[in-house]
Design an enzyme around this catalytic site. Structure first.
Site, short mmCIF file in Angstrom:
data_model
loop_
_atom_site.label_atom_id
_atom_site.label_comp_id
_atom_site.label_asym_id
_atom_site.label_seq_id
_atom_site.Cartn_x
_atom_site.Cartn_y
_atom_site.Cartn_z
N GLY A 178 6.86 -1.87 6.29
CA GLY A 178 8.24 -2.34 6.30
C GLY A 178 9.23 -1.43 6.99
O GLY A 178 8.94 -0.27 7.29
N CYS A 237 3.31 8.47 1.02
CA CYS A 237 3.90 7.55 1.99
C CYS A 237 4.10 6.20 1.30
O CYS A 237 3.13 5.61 0.83
CB CYS A 237 2.94 7.44 3.18
SG CYS A 237 3.45 6.25 4.42
N CYS A 293 7.17 -4.94 16.10
CA CYS A 293 6.77 -3.97 17.13
C CYS A 293 5.36 -4.32 17.62
O CYS A 293 4.47 -4.60 16.83
CB CYS A 293 6.81 -2.54 16.57
SG CYS A 293 8.46 -2.09 16.00
N CYS A 302 -0.87 5.80 10.33
CA CYS A 302 0.37 5.18 10.80
C CYS A 302 0.08 3.85 11.46
O CYS A 302 -0.76 3.76 12.36
CB CYS A 302 1.04 6.06 11.84
SG CYS A 302 1.69 7.56 11.19
N CYS A 361 2.13 -2.41 16.23
CA CYS A 361 1.98 -2.10 14.79
C CYS A 361 1.30 -3.24 14.03
O CYS A 361 1.72 -4.39 14.14
CB CYS A 361 3.37 -1.83 14.20
SG CYS A 361 3.36 -1.58 12.43
N CYS A 373 6.75 -6.88 7.68
CA CYS A 373 7.91 -6.33 8.39
C CYS A 373 8.36 -7.35 9.43
O CYS A 373 7.54 -7.99 10.08
CB CYS A 373 7.54 -5.02 9.08
SG CYS A 373 8.93 -4.25 9.94
N GLU A 388 0.83 -1.20 0.00
CA GLU A 388 0.00 0.00 0.00
C GLU A 388 0.86 1.26 0.00
O GLU A 388 1.94 1.28 0.59
CB GLU A 388 -0.91 0.00 1.24
CG GLU A 388 -1.98 -1.07 1.13
CD GLU A 388 -2.79 -1.26 2.41
OE1 GLU A 388 -3.96 -1.61 2.29
OE2 GLU A 388 -2.26 -1.08 3.51
N SER A 438 12.00 6.81 7.61
CA SER A 438 11.71 6.53 9.03
C SER A 438 12.20 5.14 9.39
O SER A 438 11.98 4.18 8.65
CB SER A 438 10.20 6.63 9.25
OG SER A 438 9.87 6.27 10.57
N SER A 452 11.67 6.20 14.96
CA SER A 452 10.50 5.85 15.78
C SER A 452 11.01 5.48 17.16
O SER A 452 11.49 4.37 17.38
CB SER A 452 9.76 4.67 15.15
OG SER A 452 9.30 5.02 13.88
N LEU A 453 10.90 6.41 18.09
CA LEU A 453 11.51 6.22 19.42
C LEU A 453 10.54 5.51 20.37
O LEU A 453 10.82 4.43 20.88
CB LEU A 453 11.93 7.58 19.97
CG LEU A 453 12.91 7.55 21.12
CD1 LEU A 453 14.23 6.93 20.71
CD2 LEU A 453 13.14 8.97 21.65
N ASN A 480 -3.08 4.98 17.13
CA ASN A 480 -4.23 4.57 16.32
C ASN A 480 -4.61 3.15 16.71
O ASN A 480 -3.84 2.22 16.48
CB ASN A 480 -3.87 4.60 14.82
CG ASN A 480 -3.61 6.01 14.34
OD1 ASN A 480 -4.38 6.93 14.63
ND2 ASN A 480 -2.50 6.22 13.64
N1 SAH Z 1 9.36 0.77 9.99
C1 SAH Z 1 9.60 2.16 10.00
C2 SAH Z 1 8.75 2.87 9.00
C3 SAH Z 1 7.26 2.67 9.21
S1 SAH Z 1 6.67 4.13 9.84
C4 SAH Z 1 9.42 2.72 11.39
O1 SAH Z 1 8.94 1.98 12.25
O2 SAH Z 1 9.82 3.85 11.61
C5 SAH Z 1 5.40 3.64 10.80
C6 SAH Z 1 5.25 4.68 11.90
O3 SAH Z 1 3.98 4.48 12.47
C7 SAH Z 1 6.27 4.48 13.01
O4 SAH Z 1 6.70 5.73 13.52
C8 SAH Z 1 5.50 3.75 14.06
O5 SAH Z 1 6.04 3.99 15.34
C9 SAH Z 1 4.12 4.30 13.86
N2 SAH Z 1 3.03 3.40 14.24
C10 SAH Z 1 2.99 2.06 14.11
N3 SAH Z 1 1.83 1.58 14.59
C11 SAH Z 1 1.12 2.66 15.03
C12 SAH Z 1 -0.17 2.84 15.59
N4 SAH Z 1 -0.98 1.81 15.79
N5 SAH Z 1 -0.57 4.09 15.90
C13 SAH Z 1 0.24 5.15 15.66
N6 SAH Z 1 1.45 5.05 15.11
C14 SAH Z 1 1.89 3.83 14.79
FE1 SF4 Z 2 7.94 -2.61 11.25
FE2 SF4 Z 2 7.92 0.04 11.67
FE3 SF4 Z 2 5.74 -1.46 12.18
FE4 SF4 Z 2 7.89 -1.66 13.73
S1 SF4 Z 2 6.59 0.19 13.45
S2 SF4 Z 2 6.70 -3.38 12.92
S3 SF4 Z 2 9.54 -1.41 12.27
S4 SF4 Z 2 6.67 -1.10 10.20
#
Ligand code: SAH
Ligand code: SF4
Length: 348
Positions: free
Chosen positions: A166, A110, A121, A340, A124, A117, A97, A199, A221-222, A297
């Site tokens: 990813g 985006c 996490c 996100c 996610c 991935c 997507e 990111s 993504s901290l 989210n």
């Molecule tokens: N894998 C990379 C790029 C994907 S960006 C990364 O993790 O940075 C995806 C972004 O969405 C990241 O900043 C992650 O922390 C955020 N994210 C993932 N799941 C989310 C959720 N349920 N609600 C809000 N942000 C989320």
């Molecule tokens: Fe992968 Fe980024 Fe989602 Fe973590 S937040 S599972 S690194 S896509």
């Protein structure tokens, strides 16, 4: 000559240098590579036949040897806030997507870098099904080109964020090749490096590589301020704990006047107190940092909740008081699962 059933290589998987090499092997001068790149990446040619400033025999040779690598659009979902999510089908039947996000006077795209991935996490949705495969450089580039075609000539696409499905830095070789073409100001897509953001969940050695190899923006993504919470939320932290991650960010070759973006999801009762905000400020103090707070989210694969608005506001206000550039980013496209962490392309 390839027969009908033979799969031809995709021309967008070739770097500029590789295309030059292919042309020279056919006894064709290297400047033709610039012309071909412009047709593909600037004029979004649908067919080699359109490349009218090339000799006819070269056009035929290209069509015989390569596939232009269009993605199949399986679905376009429009959100009430104006974002559009494209579901693309890849040549092997997998799906990815891309999300087109309207800003005040331009659009941001985006893009995805992997199917699924591997980083796992906890919060996610993309990560909940594991990694299927890396995207090729051509598949990354095709998302940009095909989204431009789908959105039409009036859409001003000026920014690209690698925040789709990813972990971009886990597919570094293909990411780097795609970035070279995206930011190639001569015959590539001509995006300025400061308009492109990668990111990452925090692959420390690759962060340093990215700073050395490109001029794009870095977002990290901290999501947590101590190793215990971060390792629980993001298993990558076991391998590259906070001290190592922050150290890599210090070494990232940051162009003048720019800052590293730190993304911090606010999750109710996990990382959302003012004390967390204080520790976040202390952690980022030594860096040229700006902070994007992303209220969580919610989705079906997790029990995490978004904090109440008063908690979000208090967290934000504290960081502003500490003089950080800090915004609360309410993801767009939540009603079409394009926000996100909501991308999964029918994976599960
Ligand atoms: N894998 C990379 C790029 C994907 S960006 C990364 O993790 O940075 C995806 C972004 O969405 C990241 O900043 C992650 O922390 C955020 N994210 C993932 N799941 C989310 C959720 N349920 N609600 C809000 N942000 C989320
Ligand atoms: Fe992968 Fe980024 Fe989602 Fe973590 S937040 S599972 S690194 S896509």
């Amino acid at each position: 000559m390839p027969n009908k059933t033979e799969v031809k290589p995709k021309i967008m998987d070739l770097s500029h240098g590789q295309l030059v090499q292919w042309l020279e092997n056919q006894g064709i001068r290297r400047y033709r590579a610039d012309q071909i790149f412009k047709w593909i990446y600037l004029r979004q040619a649908e067919d080699f036949g359109e490349m009218t400033d090339l000799r006819k025999d070269l056009r035929l040779k290209l069509a015989e040897s390569f596939d232009l690598g269009r993605l199949k659009v399986e679905k376009v979902a429009g959100s009430s806030d104006g974002s559009r999510k494209f579901l693309f089908r890849l040549a092997d039947g997998r799906h990815i997507e891309s999300v087109l996000i309207p800003e005040r006077d331009h659009f941001t795209l985006c893009v995805s870098t992997q199917v699924g991935c591997a980083m796992g996490c906890r919060f996610c949705l993309t990560g909940s099904t594991g990694l299927v495969r890396n995207l090729s450089a051509g598949e990354i580039l095709a998302q940009v080109r095909d989204s431009q075609v789908l959105a039409g000539p009036d859409m001003r696409l000026t920014n690209i964020v690698f925040m789709g499905m990813g972990e971009p830095l886990a597919n570094y070789v293909h990411l780097k090749q795609a970035l070279e073409i995206i930011t190639d100001s001569k015959s590539g897509m001509q995006f300025a490096g400061r308009r492109v953001t990668v990111s990452t969940s925090g692959l420390a050695p690759r962060i340093i590589d990215l700073g050395r190899d490109t001029r794009v923006n870095l977002a990290v993504s901290l999501n947590a301020v101590d190793d215990k919470t971060r390792s629980w939320l993001m298993p990558v932290n076991h391998k590259y704990p906070l001290a190592e991650l922050i150290n890599a960010c210090k070494q990232f070759d940051l162009p003048r006047g720019r800052k590293i973006t730190f993304e911090y999801i606010l999750i109710k009762d996990v990382n959302d107190s003012v004390d967390h905000a204080r520790r976040l400020a202390d952690l980022l103090r030594p860096l040229r940092a700006k902070i994007n707070l992303i209220p969580y989210n919610e989705h079906h694969a997790s029990d995490f909740k978004r904090p109440p608005q008063t908690t979000i506001d208090a967290f934000h206000a504290y960081l502003i008081k500490r003089h950080f550039t800090c915004i609360v980013r309410y993801s767009k496209g939540a009603d079409i699962s394009a926000a996100c962490g909501q991308l999964r392309a029918g994976l599960c």
